[in-house]
Design an enzyme around this catalytic site. Structure first.
Site, PDB file in Angstrom:
ATOM      1  N   LYS A  70     -14.356   0.798  -4.786  1.00  0.00           N
ATOM      2  CA  LYS A  70     -14.341   1.883  -4.010  1.00  0.00           C
ATOM      3  C   LYS A  70     -13.624   2.957  -4.993  1.00  0.00           C
ATOM      4  CE  LYS A  70     -10.402   0.414  -1.151  1.00  0.00           C
ATOM      5  NZ  LYS A  70      -9.990  -0.326  -0.193  1.00  0.00           N
ATOM      6  N   TYR A 104       6.660  28.540 -11.636  1.00  0.00           N
ATOM      7  CA  TYR A 104       6.714  29.146 -10.255  1.00  0.00           C
ATOM      8  C   TYR A 104       8.071  28.797  -9.598  1.00  0.00           C
ATOM      9  CZ  TYR A 104       1.795  29.946 -10.905  1.00  0.00           C
ATOM     10  OH  TYR A 104       0.612  30.299 -11.557  1.00  0.00           O
TER      11      TYR A 104
HETATM   12  C1  LIG Z   1      -9.053  -1.193  -0.770  1.00  0.00           C
HETATM   13  C2  LIG Z   1      -9.053  -2.621   0.128  1.00  0.00           C
HETATM   14  C3  LIG Z   1      -8.770  -3.743  -0.589  1.00  0.00           C
HETATM   15  C4  LIG Z   1      -8.083  -3.787  -2.110  1.00  0.00           C
HETATM   16  O1  LIG Z   1      -6.742  -3.505  -1.768  1.00  0.00           O
HETATM   17  P1  LIG Z   1      -5.631  -3.504  -3.109  1.00  0.00           P
HETATM   18  O2  LIG Z   1      -4.341  -3.267  -2.290  1.00  0.00           O
HETATM   19  O3  LIG Z   1      -5.981  -2.272  -3.817  1.00  0.00           O
HETATM   20  O4  LIG Z   1      -5.767  -4.624  -3.763  1.00  0.00           O
HETATM   21  C5  LIG Z   1      -9.073  -5.087  -0.266  1.00  0.00           C
HETATM   22  N1  LIG Z   1      -9.782  -5.095   1.184  1.00  0.00           N
HETATM   23  C6  LIG Z   1     -10.124  -4.122   1.788  1.00  0.00           C
HETATM   24  C7  LIG Z   1     -10.621  -4.186   3.145  1.00  0.00           C
HETATM   25  C8  LIG Z   1      -9.907  -2.864   1.291  1.00  0.00           C
HETATM   26  O5  LIG Z   1     -10.156  -1.861   1.882  1.00  0.00           O
END
Ligand SMILES: *Cc1c(COP(=O)(O)O)cnc(C)c1O
Length: 358
Positions: free
Chosen positions: A35, A255
């Site tokens: 994702k 800054y």
């Molecule tokens: C993003 C996600 C993962 C992966 O988690 P990590 O900590 O990046 O390994 C697994 N399961 C679900 C439902 C997620 O949303």
């Protein structure tokens, strides 16, 4: 010489990290989580490199559609399910798998006719308190879902661990106990393990693991880095030195003048900033590698530039290569210096950064 930030993506490291996940949970299928544009690494390139995964997981329908449009034929799981029957139709039309986390989605599975049956995963809320059915309502929801004509085969079961990144937290075992209890009342295959579960909680492995951050070479734990788990960093973010100056004692840098030169000293200006996704809140002292030598960030991060203390590398010249994270400098360490997590740094690399594969 090109000026500007470049993210180099090591596809071999991606594959290596997937093999580590498999080796940790040899009895489990792998749902590779890609994702958020493959955690900032490019969703299509990540999917191609990880073709050995059994299923890909994304959060939203448009991410899954982008994968199909790129010709990726793998099974794809939608972690947030669907919002309405229109989305459900699109999901069924593409043959995506889907997480069902609330009653309204079960109802839509019953009410939406003339769609192909799809693989459903019932989400159980065992303690994260974000998405899912409470443990005491999960088995009724499961029976209702599994009877729907739009569901292919036995629904699978999923839960998400809230605190598995902290190895001392008792919640993880409680979540697993609640999940196994629900699982016993159903016949579905089960999935609980994110990266922290895979690396730290063998009891969480079950039928399907869901590695995300570890695939990108990063430790999910708060107190170590990927190297400790045999992982290799996938993204190395680099840029170049665009100016080297000698500034007098008392000169305030950038800054707000937040950092003041304690003596006459060489200061380098590097073409990277929050406009590239380098964290605005990285504090003075955040490590930066100039041609492999660790130096300190000084002063505030600007949109396009940062300044570095070159007293440890006075021979630095315009055009020298600077590594912000990746090979030789763990993104975990940079994240800690910026009061954030590596996930956010990787996801936050912007369009302006050119990407090269290796
Ligand atoms: C993003 C996600 C993962 C992966 O988690 P990590 O900590 O990046 O390994 C697994 N399961 C679900 C439902 C997620 O949303």
């Amino acid at each position: 010489m090109t000026v500007g930030a470049e993210a180099s993506i090591d596809l071999g490291a991606l594959r290596h990290n997937l093999s580590i996940a498999r080796a940790k949970a040899p009895g489990s299928g792998v749902v590779a989580v890609i994702k958020a544009n493959g955690y900032g690494h490019g969703i299509e390139r990540t999917a191609r490199a990880l073709h050995d995964a059994d299923i890909f997981a994304v959060a939203r329908l448009n991410e899954a559609q982008a994968l199909r449009a790129a010709g990726i034929r793998h099974p794809i799981l939608l972690l947030e399910g669907f919002a309405n029957s229109e989305e459900l139709r699109a999901i069924a039309g593409e043959g995506f798998q889907v997480v069902i986390h609330r009653r309204g989605q079960v109802d839509l599975m019953w009410e939406t006719h003339d769609i192909a049956a799809l693989i459903a995963w019932l989400k159980v809320d065992t303690g994260m308190h974000r998405l899912g059915f409470a443990p005491d309502e999960a088995s009724v929801a499961y029976q209702h879902l599994s009877a729907a004509p739009t569901v292919a085969g036995k629904p699978r079961l999923m839960t998400h661990l809230a605190n598995a990144d902290n190895r001392g937290d008792p919640l993880t075992q409680q979540q697993l106990d609640r999940f196994v209890h629900v699982a016993h009342e159903t016949e579905g295959e089960c999935s609980a393990a994110n990266s922290a579960g895979i690396l730290g909680w063998p009891a969480s492995h079950l039928e399907w693991i869901r590695p995300g951050i570890m695939l990108y070479g990063v430790s999910p734990f708060v107190d170590d880095s990927g190297q400790a788990h045999g992982l290799r960093p996938v993204m190395t973010l680099r840029s170049t030195v665009i100016a080297v100056r000698t500034l007098p004692k008392g000169a305030a840098i950038g800054y707000g003048g937040a950092w003041v030169c304690p003596e006459s000293m060489p200061v380098g200006v590097v073409a990277i900033g929050y406009g590239d996704g380098y964290p605005r809140h990285a504090t003075s002292g955040t490590p930066v590698l100039v041609e492999g030598t660790r130096v300190d960030l000084i002063g505030r991060v600007s949109m396009d530039m940062i300044c570095v203390d070159l007293r440890k590398r006075p021979q630095t010249r315009v055009g020298d290569t600077v590594t912000l994270w990746g090979d030789g400098l763990a993104v975990e360490e940079v994240a800690r210096s910026a009061a954030t997590i590596p996930y956010q740094l990787l996801c936050g690399v912007t369009q302006r950064v050119s990407v090269v594969e290796r």
